[in-house]
Design a protein around this motif. Structure first.
Motif, PDB file in Angstrom:
ATOM      1  N   GLN A  37     -55.033  17.919 -88.388  1.00 54.22           N
ATOM      2  CA  GLN A  37     -54.111  18.585 -87.460  1.00 54.22           C
ATOM      3  C   GLN A  37     -53.236  19.599 -88.205  1.00 54.22           C
ATOM      4  O   GLN A  37     -53.006  20.718 -87.720  1.00 54.22           O
ATOM      5  CB  GLN A  37     -53.232  17.530 -86.772  1.00 54.22           C
ATOM      6  CG  GLN A  37     -52.181  18.083 -85.821  1.00 54.22           C
ATOM      7  CD  GLN A  37     -52.773  18.732 -84.590  1.00 54.22           C
ATOM      8  OE1 GLN A  37     -53.980  18.679 -84.365  1.00 54.22           O
ATOM      9  NE2 GLN A  37     -51.941  19.369 -83.789  1.00 54.22           N
ATOM     10  N   ILE A  38     -52.762  19.207 -89.388  1.00 55.87           N
ATOM     11  CA  ILE A  38     -51.937  20.131 -90.174  1.00 55.87           C
ATOM     12  C   ILE A  38     -52.736  21.365 -90.552  1.00 55.87           C
ATOM     13  O   ILE A  38     -52.240  22.504 -90.479  1.00 55.87           O
ATOM     14  CB  ILE A  38     -51.387  19.415 -91.428  1.00 55.87           C
ATOM     15  CG1 ILE A  38     -50.369  18.348 -91.027  1.00 55.87           C
ATOM     16  CG2 ILE A  38     -50.760  20.417 -92.388  1.00 55.87           C
ATOM     17  CD1 ILE A  38     -49.883  17.515 -92.182  1.00 55.87           C
TER      18      ILE A  38
ATOM     19  N   ARG B 212     -55.306  22.590 -88.963  1.00 51.08           N
ATOM     20  CA  ARG B 212     -55.480  23.414 -87.768  1.00 51.08           C
ATOM     21  C   ARG B 212     -54.218  24.209 -87.455  1.00 51.08           C
ATOM     22  O   ARG B 212     -54.284  25.395 -87.102  1.00 51.08           O
ATOM     23  CB  ARG B 212     -55.853  22.531 -86.574  1.00 51.08           C
ATOM     24  CG  ARG B 212     -57.290  22.047 -86.569  1.00 51.08           C
ATOM     25  CD  ARG B 212     -57.662  21.468 -85.228  1.00 51.08           C
ATOM     26  NE  ARG B 212     -56.878  20.297 -84.893  1.00 51.08           N
ATOM     27  CZ  ARG B 212     -57.239  19.054 -85.183  1.00 51.08           C
ATOM     28  NH1 ARG B 212     -58.378  18.824 -85.811  1.00 51.08           N
ATOM     29  NH2 ARG B 212     -56.488  18.043 -84.833  1.00 51.08           N
ATOM     30  N   LEU B 213     -53.063  23.540 -87.597  1.00 47.49           N
ATOM     31  CA  LEU B 213     -51.807  24.243 -87.320  1.00 47.49           C
ATOM     32  C   LEU B 213     -51.568  25.370 -88.323  1.00 47.49           C
ATOM     33  O   LEU B 213     -51.113  26.458 -87.948  1.00 47.49           O
ATOM     34  CB  LEU B 213     -50.642  23.246 -87.340  1.00 47.49           C
ATOM     35  CG  LEU B 213     -50.625  22.206 -86.215  1.00 47.49           C
ATOM     36  CD1 LEU B 213     -49.475  21.224 -86.419  1.00 47.49           C
ATOM     37  CD2 LEU B 213     -50.501  22.879 -84.858  1.00 47.49           C
TER      38      LEU B 213
ATOM     39  N   GLY C 219     -53.811  28.053 -87.461  1.00 49.05           N
ATOM     40  CA  GLY C 219     -53.275  28.722 -86.281  1.00 49.05           C
ATOM     41  C   GLY C 219     -52.123  29.651 -86.622  1.00 49.05           C
ATOM     42  O   GLY C 219     -52.014  30.758 -86.065  1.00 49.05           O
ATOM     43  N   MET C 220     -51.276  29.196 -87.544  1.00 50.85           N
ATOM     44  CA  MET C 220     -50.156  30.062 -87.953  1.00 50.85           C
ATOM     45  C   MET C 220     -50.668  31.322 -88.633  1.00 50.85           C
ATOM     46  O   MET C 220     -50.148  32.423 -88.389  1.00 50.85           O
ATOM     47  CB  MET C 220     -49.228  29.285 -88.893  1.00 50.85           C
ATOM     48  CG  MET C 220     -48.436  28.177 -88.214  1.00 50.85           C
ATOM     49  SD  MET C 220     -47.395  27.285 -89.388  1.00 50.85           S
ATOM     50  CE  MET C 220     -46.343  28.604 -89.975  1.00 50.85           C
TER      51      MET C 220
ATOM     52  N   ALA D 219     -47.370  27.203 -79.604  1.00 43.78           N
ATOM     53  CA  ALA D 219     -46.968  26.490 -80.818  1.00 43.78           C
ATOM     54  C   ALA D 219     -46.198  25.219 -80.481  1.00 43.78           C
ATOM     55  O   ALA D 219     -46.409  24.157 -81.084  1.00 43.78           O
ATOM     56  CB  ALA D 219     -46.127  27.406 -81.706  1.00 43.78           C
ATOM     57  N   ARG D 220     -45.297  25.300 -79.491  1.00 44.88           N
ATOM     58  CA  ARG D 220     -44.501  24.126 -79.129  1.00 44.88           C
ATOM     59  C   ARG D 220     -45.364  23.046 -78.498  1.00 44.88           C
ATOM     60  O   ARG D 220     -45.195  21.853 -78.779  1.00 44.88           O
ATOM     61  CB  ARG D 220     -43.386  24.535 -78.154  1.00 44.88           C
ATOM     62  CG  ARG D 220     -42.315  25.418 -78.784  1.00 44.88           C
ATOM     63  CD  ARG D 220     -41.232  25.732 -77.771  1.00 44.88           C
ATOM     64  NE  ARG D 220     -40.582  24.521 -77.313  1.00 44.88           N
ATOM     65  CZ  ARG D 220     -39.744  24.479 -76.271  1.00 44.88           C
ATOM     66  NH1 ARG D 220     -39.509  25.581 -75.580  1.00 44.88           N
ATOM     67  NH2 ARG D 220     -39.180  23.354 -75.919  1.00 44.88           N
TER      68      ARG D 220
ATOM     69  N   ARG E  44     -48.637  22.546 -78.941  1.00 48.09           N
ATOM     70  CA  ARG E  44     -49.538  21.960 -79.935  1.00 48.09           C
ATOM     71  C   ARG E  44     -48.807  21.056 -80.905  1.00 48.09           C
ATOM     72  O   ARG E  44     -49.379  20.094 -81.433  1.00 48.09           O
ATOM     73  CB  ARG E  44     -50.264  23.067 -80.691  1.00 48.09           C
ATOM     74  CG  ARG E  44     -51.305  23.778 -79.833  1.00 48.09           C
ATOM     75  CD  ARG E  44     -52.281  24.560 -80.665  1.00 48.09           C
ATOM     76  NE  ARG E  44     -53.396  25.050 -79.863  1.00 48.09           N
ATOM     77  CZ  ARG E  44     -54.416  25.709 -80.344  1.00 48.09           C
ATOM     78  NH1 ARG E  44     -54.474  25.965 -81.653  1.00 48.09           N
ATOM     79  NH2 ARG E  44     -55.401  26.114 -79.567  1.00 48.09           N
ATOM     80  N   SER E  45     -47.546  21.352 -81.163  1.00 50.34           N
ATOM     81  CA  SER E  45     -46.765  20.492 -82.051  1.00 50.34           C
ATOM     82  C   SER E  45     -46.271  19.245 -81.345  1.00 50.34           C
ATOM     83  O   SER E  45     -45.791  18.314 -81.991  1.00 50.34           O
ATOM     84  CB  SER E  45     -45.566  21.265 -82.616  1.00 50.34           C
ATOM     85  OG  SER E  45     -44.641  21.587 -81.582  1.00 50.34           O
TER      86      SER E  45
ATOM     87  N   ALA F 194     -54.146  24.590 -75.230  1.00 53.29           N
ATOM     88  CA  ALA F 194     -53.101  23.768 -75.843  1.00 53.29           C
ATOM     89  C   ALA F 194     -52.609  22.709 -74.856  1.00 53.29           C
ATOM     90  O   ALA F 194     -52.347  21.557 -75.232  1.00 53.29           O
ATOM     91  CB  ALA F 194     -51.943  24.653 -76.292  1.00 53.29           C
TER      92      ALA F 194
END
Length: 474
Positions: free
Chosen positions: A241-242, A244-245, A248-249, A307-308, A310-311, A439
């Motif tokens: 997940q990290i 992917r994030l 994504g960033m 972003a919010r 997905r987090s 998302a």
């Protein structure tokens, strides 16, 4: 070695060994009390009983009968020990004890343990040696009357050498077994701690590599299915997940730099031109700048929402919601817009169980589906919103149209950020609508599918159907 001794697993092993040894000691104490302790009590009871019988015999029949009875009992019993001494002369009148034990002099009236010599005889009855034996007895003083000068010392005892030997052997065996158990437990603790430490060191090595920037590293698992494997799988899922994030960033940064550079450059050039133009040109430039700024802000807001969500921050409280009721509200809202755009809007529902989710996000997903249908179903005439139960006990939400649709090779790409297909280049938008829906689906544990929609007017091809499948509520 010192590191192994400091591990938690070794400490727990030692604690368990100590507790086990304590339990064994308590069990041994109980067994000792229930066997040797009871045997010792029985011996004392027999001695007291014999002294009582001899005392009654002395009081009724005198010393002569007492002497004869003791001689008879010495001849009958192998483990009985007697001694009759006439005081104050000290002459031994009867018994099989050769000398008065020193312990008897200080323990008159109380039980005492002592050692005595017993002759060893062969099969012919000949004495072949002396054996040291252990005994337990009691000495009492008999008087014909309380004020009589003449008294008799009577020692009654039992040979307990066999019992004491068995007791000593049992204690030795239990002690050795306890020491072996503790040693074995320490060895097992060291082996287990070494194995555990190796697996923990693998995790530490992987985390150090990840901390150094290599996000592709994963914690290896052994396939044993134990708690360390479960921990490794959960950590690997977290790292996925990290990664992917982070990807994504990076994608967002690249996409912002690429897709927002043009409107920002256009705004700057327009403003520079307006500075040299007339008032009317300035007014036109300012209005166009406001429109472009609104588009840029909308893009940033969409990226922030993705972003919010997905987090997990933007998902809000997940609770049972009625998806049919939400779809009805959105149908009432979009049906007039669809009719104004020349579409026939159809809303189809069936009894559907509640799902666990966020009412706001599900409403936003339906709105994005319907917005896409209104924007991109060019040439079509029908839009259908459908809610129905799934075979697994969840819910299926879908929006279908009879527009141009999307080619199969492009259907997976449309959920990526800033992706706009060739046929939608002339349509206003940022390419973030379906990415936002993706998302939302991930936040709800739902799946997204793009399939053929309603048949087009010519009947040879189909439009597009966007499906979101929710699982049953837990």
């Amino acid at each position: 070695m010192l590191r192994i001794l400091r591990t938690t697993s070794f400490r727990f092993t030692i604690i368990y060994v100590v507790l086990f040894a304590g339990a064994m000691a308590a069990l041994g104490a109980y067994l000792y009390s229930a066997t040797f302790g009871e045997a010792a009590k029985q011996t004392d009871t027999v001695i007291d009983s014999e002294i009582s019988v001899l005392a009654d015999l002395f009081s009724t029949s005198g010393s002569g009968m007492l002497t004869r009875v003791i001689r008879q009992r010495v001849a009958w019993s192998d483990d009985a020990i007697y001694m009759l001494i006439g005081a104050p002369s000290g002459a031994v009148l009867a018994g099989n004890l050769t000398a008065l034990p020193p312990e008897a002099l200080t323990g008159e009236g109380d039980f005492f343990n002592f050692k005595f010599e017993k002759p060893l005889v062969d099969a012919a009855g000949r004495e072949v040696g002396i054996q040291q034996r252990e005994a337990r007895g009691k000495m009492m003083r008999f008087r014909a009357a309380p004020d009589a000068e003449q008294s008799y010392l009577v020692v009654v005892a039992r040979d307990v050498a066999g019992r004491e030997f068995l007791r000593s052997r049992s204690q030795s065996v239990v002690t050795r077994a306890a020491l072996v158990t503790i040693a074995f437990g320490v060895v097992i603790g060291l082996m287990f701690s070494r194995s555990f430490l190796r697996r923990v060191e693998v995790v530490n090595k992987t985390t150090r590599a990840i901390r150094g920037g290599d996000l592709s590293q994963r914690i290896p698992t052994t396939g044993s299915g134990d708690e360390l494997d479960d921990l490794g799988k959960n950590l690997n899922s977290m790292l996925d997940q990290i990664e992917r994030l982070m990807a994504g960033m990076r994608d967002v940064s690249d996409n912002i730099a690429h897709d927002l550079r043009s409107p920002l450059t256009r705004i700057r050039n327009r403003l520079n031109s307006a500075l040299e133009g007339s008032d009317d040109d300035k007014d036109i430039a300012l209005r166009a700048t406001i429109d472009d700024s609104d588009k840029v802000l909308a893009t940033f807001n969409a990226l922030l929402s993705i972003a919010r969500i997905r987090s997990g921050e933007g998902a809000g409280v997940m609770e049972p919601i009625d998806i049919v009721a939400i779809a009805e509200e959105m149908a009432e809202l979009y049906e007039p817009a669809a009719q104004d755009s020349g579409f026939e809007f159809t809303f189809i529902t069936a009894p559907t169980p509640a799902i666990k989710g966020s009412r706001e996000l599900v409403s936003q997903a339906i709105a994005n589906f319907l917005d896409n249908a209104l924007k991109y179903a060019e040439g079509g005439s029908h839009i259908e919103l459908r809610v129905e139960p799934s075979k697994a006990g969840g819910a299926i939400l879908s929006v279908s149209d009879d527009g141009p649709g999307i080619k199969e090779e492009d259907r997976n790409r449309v959920f990526e950020r800033f992706v706009r297909l060739e046929q939608s280049r002339t349509t206003p938008g940022s390419g973030l609508g379906l990415s936002l829906v993706s998302a939302i689906a991930r936040a709800h544990g739902a799946t997204l599918e793009l399939t053929d929609g309603l048949p087009q007017k010519n009947g040879d091809s189909f439009g597009l159907r966007i499906v979101m499948i929710f699982g049953p509520p837990e």
